[in-house]
Design a protein around this motif. Sequence first.
Motif, PDB file in Angstrom:
ATOM      1  N   ALA B  45       0.898  -1.114  -0.057  1.00 52.55           N
ATOM      2  CA  ALA B  45      -0.157   0.211   0.007  1.00 52.55           C
ATOM      3  C   ALA B  45       0.781   1.289   0.305  1.00 52.55           C
ATOM      4  CB  ALA B  45      -1.176  -0.218   1.389  1.00 52.55           C
ATOM      5  N   GLY B  46       1.808   1.062   0.543  1.00 54.73           N
ATOM      6  CA  GLY B  46       2.527   2.451   0.692  1.00 54.73           C
ATOM      7  C   GLY B  46       3.272   2.512  -0.514  1.00 54.73           C
ATOM      8  N   LEU B  47       4.148   1.761  -0.823  1.00 56.08           N
ATOM      9  CA  LEU B  47       4.843   1.637  -2.445  1.00 56.08           C
ATOM     10  C   LEU B  47       3.536   2.438  -3.735  1.00 56.08           C
ATOM     11  CD1 LEU B  47       6.154  -1.708  -2.686  1.00 56.08           C
ATOM     12  CD2 LEU B  47       7.697   0.593  -3.201  1.00 56.08           C
ATOM     13  N   PHE B 166       4.597 -16.254   0.454  1.00 57.62           N
ATOM     14  CA  PHE B 166       3.516 -16.368  -0.913  1.00 57.62           C
ATOM     15  C   PHE B 166       3.621 -14.452  -1.018  1.00 57.62           C
ATOM     16  CE2 PHE B 166      -0.983 -14.392  -1.637  1.00 57.62           C
ATOM     17  CZ  PHE B 166      -0.814 -14.848  -3.229  1.00 57.62           C
ATOM     18  N   SER B 167       3.494 -13.696  -0.058  1.00 55.47           N
ATOM     19  CA  SER B 167       3.235 -12.029  -0.218  1.00 55.47           C
ATOM     20  C   SER B 167       4.881 -11.030  -0.511  1.00 55.47           C
ATOM     21  CB  SER B 167       2.455 -11.333   0.652  1.00 55.47           C
ATOM     22  OG  SER B 167       2.849 -11.842   2.060  1.00 55.47           O
ATOM     23  N   LEU B 168       5.655 -12.519   0.239  1.00 53.28           N
ATOM     24  CA  LEU B 168       6.994 -11.501   0.129  1.00 53.28           C
ATOM     25  C   LEU B 168       7.706 -11.017  -1.185  1.00 53.28           C
ATOM     26  CD1 LEU B 168       9.640 -10.293   1.526  1.00 53.28           C
ATOM     27  CD2 LEU B 168      10.064 -12.902   1.841  1.00 53.28           C
ATOM     28  N   LEU B 169       7.319 -12.911  -2.245  1.00 51.46           N
ATOM     29  CA  LEU B 169       7.539 -13.562  -3.203  1.00 51.46           C
ATOM     30  C   LEU B 169       6.782 -12.029  -4.620  1.00 51.46           C
ATOM     31  CD1 LEU B 169       9.111 -15.364  -4.529  1.00 51.46           C
ATOM     32  CD2 LEU B 169       7.637 -16.894  -5.125  1.00 51.46           C
ATOM     33  N   LEU B 170       5.430 -11.788  -4.256  1.00 54.42           N
ATOM     34  CA  LEU B 170       4.744 -10.721  -4.657  1.00 54.42           C
ATOM     35  C   LEU B 170       5.825  -9.009  -4.574  1.00 54.42           C
ATOM     36  CD1 LEU B 170       1.419 -11.784  -3.915  1.00 54.42           C
ATOM     37  CD2 LEU B 170       2.557 -11.817  -6.290  1.00 54.42           C
ATOM     38  N   LEU B 171       6.020  -8.964  -2.961  1.00 55.11           N
ATOM     39  CA  LEU B 171       6.473  -7.814  -2.708  1.00 55.11           C
ATOM     40  C   LEU B 171       8.054  -7.364  -3.806  1.00 55.11           C
ATOM     41  CD1 LEU B 171       6.555  -5.592  -0.975  1.00 55.11           C
ATOM     42  CD2 LEU B 171       7.950  -5.954   0.412  1.00 55.11           C
ATOM     43  N   LEU B 172       8.544  -8.629  -4.089  1.00 55.87           N
ATOM     44  CA  LEU B 172       9.922  -8.273  -3.943  1.00 55.87           C
ATOM     45  C   LEU B 172       9.269  -8.386  -5.650  1.00 55.87           C
ATOM     46  CD1 LEU B 172      12.395  -9.359  -4.075  1.00 55.87           C
ATOM     47  CD2 LEU B 172      12.560 -11.298  -5.125  1.00 55.87           C
ATOM     48  N   GLY B 173       8.289  -8.963  -6.476  1.00 57.47           N
ATOM     49  CA  GLY B 173       7.731  -8.765  -7.860  1.00 57.47           C
ATOM     50  C   GLY B 173       7.695  -7.185  -8.269  1.00 57.47           C
ATOM     51  N   ILE B 174       6.750  -6.906  -7.064  1.00 54.82           N
ATOM     52  CA  ILE B 174       6.021  -5.104  -7.619  1.00 54.82           C
ATOM     53  C   ILE B 174       7.493  -4.046  -7.287  1.00 54.82           C
ATOM     54  CG2 ILE B 174       5.235  -3.489  -6.359  1.00 54.82           C
ATOM     55  CD1 ILE B 174       2.822  -5.791  -5.729  1.00 54.82           C
ATOM     56  N   VAL B 175       7.907  -4.349  -6.123  1.00 52.10           N
ATOM     57  CA  VAL B 175       9.591  -3.347  -6.066  1.00 52.10           C
ATOM     58  C   VAL B 175      10.323  -3.525  -6.922  1.00 52.10           C
ATOM     59  CG1 VAL B 175      11.701  -2.791  -5.091  1.00 52.10           C
ATOM     60  CG2 VAL B 175       9.283  -3.795  -3.568  1.00 52.10           C
ATOM     61  N   PHE B 176      10.250  -5.235  -7.937  1.00 49.76           N
ATOM     62  CA  PHE B 176      11.352  -5.451  -9.226  1.00 49.76           C
ATOM     63  C   PHE B 176      10.234  -3.941 -10.457  1.00 49.76           C
ATOM     64  CE2 PHE B 176      12.582  -7.718 -12.852  1.00 49.76           C
ATOM     65  CZ  PHE B 176      13.641  -7.178 -13.169  1.00 49.76           C
ATOM     66  N   VAL B 255       7.990   7.983   6.943  1.00 54.44           N
ATOM     67  CA  VAL B 255       9.120   7.340   7.854  1.00 54.44           C
ATOM     68  C   VAL B 255      10.213   6.965   7.001  1.00 54.44           C
ATOM     69  CG1 VAL B 255      10.014   5.524   9.579  1.00 54.44           C
ATOM     70  CG2 VAL B 255       7.680   7.502   9.388  1.00 54.44           C
ATOM     71  N   GLY B 256       9.752   5.578   5.830  1.00 50.76           N
ATOM     72  CA  GLY B 256      10.562   5.202   5.219  1.00 50.76           C
ATOM     73  C   GLY B 256      10.982   5.888   4.713  1.00 50.76           C
ATOM     74  N   GLY B 257      10.279   6.971   4.001  1.00 46.09           N
ATOM     75  CA  GLY B 257      10.980   7.569   2.678  1.00 46.09           C
ATOM     76  C   GLY B 257      10.780   8.110   1.341  1.00 46.09           C
ATOM     77  N   ARG B 258      10.233   8.926   1.087  1.00 45.24           N
ATOM     78  CA  ARG B 258       9.050   9.747  -0.450  1.00 45.24           C
ATOM     79  C   ARG B 258       9.977   9.216  -1.115  1.00 45.24           C
ATOM     80  NH1 ARG B 258       6.409  14.543  -1.692  1.00 45.24           N
ATOM     81  NH2 ARG B 258       7.573  16.005  -0.613  1.00 45.24           N
ATOM     82  N   PRO B 264       9.157   3.158   1.143  1.00 45.72           N
ATOM     83  CA  PRO B 264       8.029   1.798   1.927  1.00 45.72           C
ATOM     84  C   PRO B 264       7.639   0.693   2.885  1.00 45.72           C
ATOM     85  CG  PRO B 264       7.565   3.261  -0.083  1.00 45.72           C
ATOM     86  CD  PRO B 264       9.443   2.758   0.186  1.00 45.72           C
ATOM     87  N   VAL B 265       8.799   0.268   2.054  1.00 44.94           N
ATOM     88  CA  VAL B 265       9.324  -1.630   2.658  1.00 44.94           C
ATOM     89  C   VAL B 265       9.639  -1.008   4.459  1.00 44.94           C
ATOM     90  CG1 VAL B 265      10.465  -3.842   2.611  1.00 44.94           C
ATOM     91  CG2 VAL B 265       9.152  -2.230   0.839  1.00 44.94           C
TER      92      VAL B 265
END
Lengths: 255, 340, 287
Positions: B45-47, B166-176, B255-258, B264-265
């Motif tokens: 969501a943050g991303l 499962f969601s960690l994999l997706l997160l990685l995919g999204i960042v990529f 907090v993470g950095g815009r 955001p992660v």
Amino acid sequence: MAILETSGLTRMFGGLSAVDRLDLSVEEGEIRGLIGPNGSGKTTALNLITGYLKPSRGAVTYRGSEVTGRQPHDLARMGLVRTFQITTLFENLTVRDNVLHGSHLNNPTSLMGAMRRSGRYRRQSAEMEDRVRELLAFVGLGERIDAVARDLSAGEHRYLEIAIALAAGPRMLLLDEPATGLNPEEAAFLMNLIRTLRSQGVTVLLVEHNMRLITNICTRITVLNFGAKIAEGTPEEIVDNPDVITAYLGKRRGA
Amino acid sequence: MRLTVPAGWWLGGALLVVAALTPLFVFTNTYNRGLLVLIIIYAVAGLSLDYIMGEMGQFSFGHAAFWGFGAYVSAKLALDLGISPWIGFLAAPVAAGLVGLLIGYIALRRTRGLELAIVTLGFGVLAWTVALRWRPVTGGPSGLRQVPPPSLFGWEIRSELAYFYFSLLLLLGIVFLLSRLRTSRFGRGVRSIHENEDLAKSVGVAATKYYVLAFSFACALVGFSGALYAHHFRFVNPNLLGLDYMFIFLIVVLVGGRGTLWGPVLGSAIFVLVSEWLRALQEYRFVIFGVVLLLVVLFMPIGVFPALQNVARRMRGGKDAGGDVTPGGQDPVLEPGGAG
Amino acid sequence: MSWDVIGQQLWNGLLNGSIYVIFAAGLSLVFGVMRVINMAHGELTMLGAMLLFTVTDLVGLAYFPGAALVVLVMALAGFLVNRVTVRPFLGHSELVVILSTVALSFVLLNGSLVVWGSGPKGVEKPFNEIVQVGGVYITTAGLLLVGVCFAAVMGLYLMLTHTKLGKKTRATGQNLLGARLIGINTTAIYDTTLIVASGLAALAGVLIVLVSSATPNLGQPLLITGFAVVIVAGMGNVAGAVAVGLFMGVTEALFGQFVSTYYRQGYLYVVMIIVLLLRPQGLFGRK
């Protein structure tokens, strides 16, 4: 053949017309000067032509088709590209990225290619990088490629602006007072650039209020005062035109 | 601004390795593993919010509404039509993206910056009102319960650990995906509008079209995060569309950095863990978060992740690059469209 | 439908509308002068109501001295709001200022929930006779509310147009740099603007309890209604906010009566969205 024509182009602000029934016809390959005292409607005319303002009345024709009220980005796609009176850059980006972002219309990469970093994407990116370097060398900013745009000098700002505009691949370039803030040497360099562009087939409309600068380089000059055209002709004709002298030069001399 | 890719990915990679290992060694009970899943959900969501804030340079106060909407869509499909959550994970972003397209089209044609923030706030509250009132469809204030978890080959992924990986994999995919999107023609177009809209138009970027598409993309992404939430926590209610979650996503981004991918992660991890740590303080938590947000905006406007990047860079003898918000710097886009 | 029902709803709408008017006027003033969206404006009103409850119910003051004290204290608190959440962030982007006021609103809202709990609190009204005019029931407390709102708005109007301070304030809003150049102390103007806005917000708070009860949750919905009013009127246009605030209050009440009570608040956003589509600068905005 005329590349750009306006007929009866008018823009009212409140009850005043900033541009008043302007008929302008610029031939392909010209360097046309558009001059006039401050507040005479030059920039407004340019905004009307390039789609940044909607005309109250009148029409703009570019390369034979009517483009009145078209969006700026549509016009850019057709090869009609402008610069701004107040220096306008992607200030937080490097010089390279400025031109790279200006190359939107000449960016052949596909979304999927970018995602996969395909061989084709990398080849196309390398070609774009070459073109960026070429353009920067052309405007004399080859050495400054990694500088951040806001750190450039006033002259360099103006050159970069032109490089960005050229990255869009213009057929016709509209420059809004590009020499503002430049010293005489820088201005001379700029005028040389403009001449070179013309020899490469780019038509130029040059808005300027400094008459001396413009008489050297323009093929024809159009003079505005209070939004209306008061004279048009070769630089020699303009310099000798009594209307221009009273409306423009006379006033400046008196000032 | 060019993100120095090595420092960013290096830090981000370290973050991921830590994340991947924590449930095995540190967070070994179910409850704590659930927190890890929450970190990922908020990170996505943050991303997506950061796509609007960092890449577009705009702000949407209605972002949580798309999050909740995605959650409702997937939950409804599973509950009413028996549609598999896997399809819900696709349907939620599609639906949120389409609504985002419509609202983006309405709002972004004419408004930017502060006006856009308020307009999206209006849309968000409207959506929240509908979720609260339209009982037959949304279940009213109590929402929908018993949302099924996804299953794999007839095997329900109820286990926190499986859902986490499962969601960690997706997160990685999204960042990529987001990192690659930046250097695409579309990404550069969006960036150029952020930097200077008039100039971007003059070089042929269809500014409004690009912004509407970018907005819709961010909405799709947050809708996906919402679906993840619905099938993990197995309920949805109108609060998901409300300002509380909006505030959480904001903290995650700021907090993470815009304007940084991993920010955001990291922000999400910090938020979830700190809020868990403050759990004993119950109702004081949000007061503290408010103060923390103020302090972060004041003293670390670039956020934690870029600050870490700067430290990493300095250790290697390089120069600070700064984040998206430098003190004294200005956000050109947040001035509403130039007056010819 | 009966005329009495319409009349009753007009009166109810007038009550709500009057609150919207002074609420939105403050919100609009801050935006107009400082180009700051004060997300904490609703919580300032809420604090006004809650503090009034505290000083009347717990300390034992009567309504009028209590209300005066609360408005005064809250106005002074406006100075702090400026110095803590607005001024330090003005060098950054406008977005950052929104976020700092969001943060403040969260602190105030959640802090109030801790202090007062979420239950509604009634406040002793100074007088509360019911007068019947035709078929419409009007409370004297409601009359007081409407009267004070209009006096406050007139006061604000006269201050902005007829005093030196008001002229300086408007000049600052029109051109910050220009105002500084001609020697206006814009820092003081910003302080004053938030003092006035915060006072107006608190005034709305102490008036709300005349017709309903005080709760920490009253700020958020009011803020959003306030934005709807300010956007429809045109951001920063104080006079427009007055007209639209009244209009919104009355039509909202009629909508609630004749269309749907459930979606009453939704109605305001729909109006807002339609206005934005047709006239994004607002009804009274300049373009």
